[in-house]
Write an enzyme that holds these catalytic residues in place. Structure first.
Site, PDB file in Angstrom:
ATOM      1  N   ARG A  28       0.879  -1.155  -0.023  1.00  0.00           N
ATOM      2  CA  ARG A  28      -0.148   0.062  -0.069  1.00  0.00           C
ATOM      3  C   ARG A  28       0.850   1.360  -0.028  1.00  0.00           C
ATOM      4  NH1 ARG A  28      -4.869  -1.927   0.106  1.00  0.00           N
ATOM      5  NH2 ARG A  28      -5.209  -3.775   1.179  1.00  0.00           N
ATOM      6  N   GLU A  91       8.867  10.037  -8.865  1.00  0.00           N
ATOM      7  CA  GLU A  91       9.479  10.599  -7.649  1.00  0.00           C
ATOM      8  C   GLU A  91      10.539   9.515  -7.151  1.00  0.00           C
ATOM      9  OE1 GLU A  91       6.815  11.767  -4.793  1.00  0.00           O
ATOM     10  OE2 GLU A  91       6.345  13.681  -5.770  1.00  0.00           O
ATOM     11  N   HIS A  96       7.706   1.227 -10.967  1.00  0.00           N
ATOM     12  CA  HIS A  96       6.511   0.858 -10.321  1.00  0.00           C
ATOM     13  C   HIS A  96       5.280   0.938 -10.885  1.00  0.00           C
ATOM     14  CE1 HIS A  96       7.768   5.016  -9.127  1.00  0.00           C
ATOM     15  NE2 HIS A  96       6.386   5.071  -8.863  1.00  0.00           N
ATOM     16  N   HIS A  98       1.138   1.980 -10.327  1.00  0.00           N
ATOM     17  CA  HIS A  98       0.127   2.576  -9.318  1.00  0.00           C
ATOM     18  C   HIS A  98      -1.355   1.799  -9.544  1.00  0.00           C
ATOM     19  CE1 HIS A  98       2.397   6.078  -7.706  1.00  0.00           C
ATOM     20  NE2 HIS A  98       2.945   5.872  -8.779  1.00  0.00           N
TER      21      HIS A  98
HETATM   22  P1  5GP Z   1       6.008   8.131  -8.230  1.00  0.00           P
HETATM   23  O1  5GP Z   1       5.366   9.799  -8.275  1.00  0.00           O
HETATM   24  O2  5GP Z   1       7.370   8.080  -8.323  1.00  0.00           O
HETATM   25  O3  5GP Z   1       5.213   7.615  -9.447  1.00  0.00           O
HETATM   26  O4  5GP Z   1       5.246   7.600  -7.012  1.00  0.00           O
HETATM   27  C1  5GP Z   1       6.029   7.330  -5.847  1.00  0.00           C
HETATM   28  C2  5GP Z   1       4.847   6.742  -4.857  1.00  0.00           C
HETATM   29  O5  5GP Z   1       5.752   6.063  -3.811  1.00  0.00           O
HETATM   30  C3  5GP Z   1       4.273   7.939  -4.195  1.00  0.00           C
HETATM   31  O6  5GP Z   1       2.645   7.756  -4.272  1.00  0.00           O
HETATM   32  C4  5GP Z   1       4.553   7.910  -2.624  1.00  0.00           C
HETATM   33  O7  5GP Z   1       3.645   8.182  -1.869  1.00  0.00           O
HETATM   34  C5  5GP Z   1       5.106   6.311  -2.522  1.00  0.00           C
HETATM   35  N1  5GP Z   1       6.126   6.128  -1.639  1.00  0.00           N
HETATM   36  C6  5GP Z   1       7.060   6.638  -1.459  1.00  0.00           C
HETATM   37  N2  5GP Z   1       7.975   6.559  -0.308  1.00  0.00           N
HETATM   38  C7  5GP Z   1       7.067   5.494   0.210  1.00  0.00           C
HETATM   39  C8  5GP Z   1       7.246   4.627   1.219  1.00  0.00           C
HETATM   40  O8  5GP Z   1       8.463   4.557   2.212  1.00  0.00           O
HETATM   41  N3  5GP Z   1       6.393   3.590   1.520  1.00  0.00           N
HETATM   42  C9  5GP Z   1       5.538   3.218   0.754  1.00  0.00           C
HETATM   43  N4  5GP Z   1       4.491   2.527   1.145  1.00  0.00           N
HETATM   44  N5  5GP Z   1       5.213   4.144  -0.445  1.00  0.00           N
HETATM   45  C10 5GP Z   1       6.002   5.299  -0.616  1.00  0.00           C
END
Ligand code: 5GP
Ligand code: ZN
Length: 117
Positions: A28, A91, A96, A98
Site C-alpha cells: 500500500r 519521484e 513501479h 500504481h
Molecule cells: P511516483 O511519483 O514515483 O510515481 O510515485 C511514488 C509513490 O511512492 C508515491 O505515491 C509515494 O507516496 C510512494 N512512496 C514513497 N515512499 C514510500 C514509502 O516509503 N513507503 C510506501 N509504502 N510508499 C512510498
C-alpha cells in the site's frame, strides 16, 4: 543500496504488503490518493519502464496489478499508472505501477501548471 523501494523489497523499510512472489511485490502507498492505492514493483532494481526488457517480468507486473484490483474488489473500475521519468513526475526511481481505485478517478490527465495541454 540507496533506493527506497529496494529497501521495501528487502524488508528493511516496513510496508503493508498485499502480494509477494519471487519476482514482484505489491504494497500500500504511504500517501494514498484513492481509497485503494497499491504499488506494484519488481524485486530487482530497474529505474523505470524505460529499462524493462523482460517479457516474463512485464507480464507478471501486469498480472499482479489486475489480481490486486480483483482482490480489492475494484469492480466499478480502477486505473493503472506508471510514471516514467521527469516529465511524468516520477519521484521514486525504481520501476513501479500504481493501482488506484475505490472512487471516481476523474479525467486521466490534469494539465501541468504553465504548460500547454
Ligand atoms: P511516483 O511519483 O514515483 O510515481 O510515485 C511514488 C509513490 O511512492 C508515491 O505515491 C509515494 O507516496 C510512494 N512512496 C514513497 N515512499 C514510500 C514509502 O516509503 N513507503 C510506501 N509504502 N510508499 C512510498
Ligand atoms: Zn530500487
Amino acid at each position: 543500496m540507496d533506493c527506497i523501494f529496494c529497501k521495501i523489497a528487502a524488508g528493511t523499510i516496513p510496508s503493508t504488503r498485499v502480494h509477494e512472489d519471487e519476482l514482484v511485490i505489491a504494497f500500500r502507498d504511504i500517501r494514498p490518493q484513492a481509497p485503494v492505492h497499491v504499488i506494484v514493483i519488481p524485486r530487482a532494481h530497474l529505474t523505470s519502464l524505460q529499462d524493462l526488457n523482460d517479457e516474463k517480468l512485464a507480464g507478471r507486473l501486469l498480472h499482479v496489478a489486475a489480481d490486486v484490483a480483483r482482490k480489492e474488489k475494484l469492480d466499478q473500475g480502477w486505473r493503472l499508472i506508471a510514471n516514467s521519468g521527469e516529465h511524468a513526475g516520477q519521484e521514486v526511481a525504481h520501476l513501479h505501477l500504481h493501482v488506484l481505485g475505490g472512487r471516481p478517478l476523474g479525467r486521466m490527465l490534469q494539465p501541468a501548471k504553465g504548460t500547454p495541454s
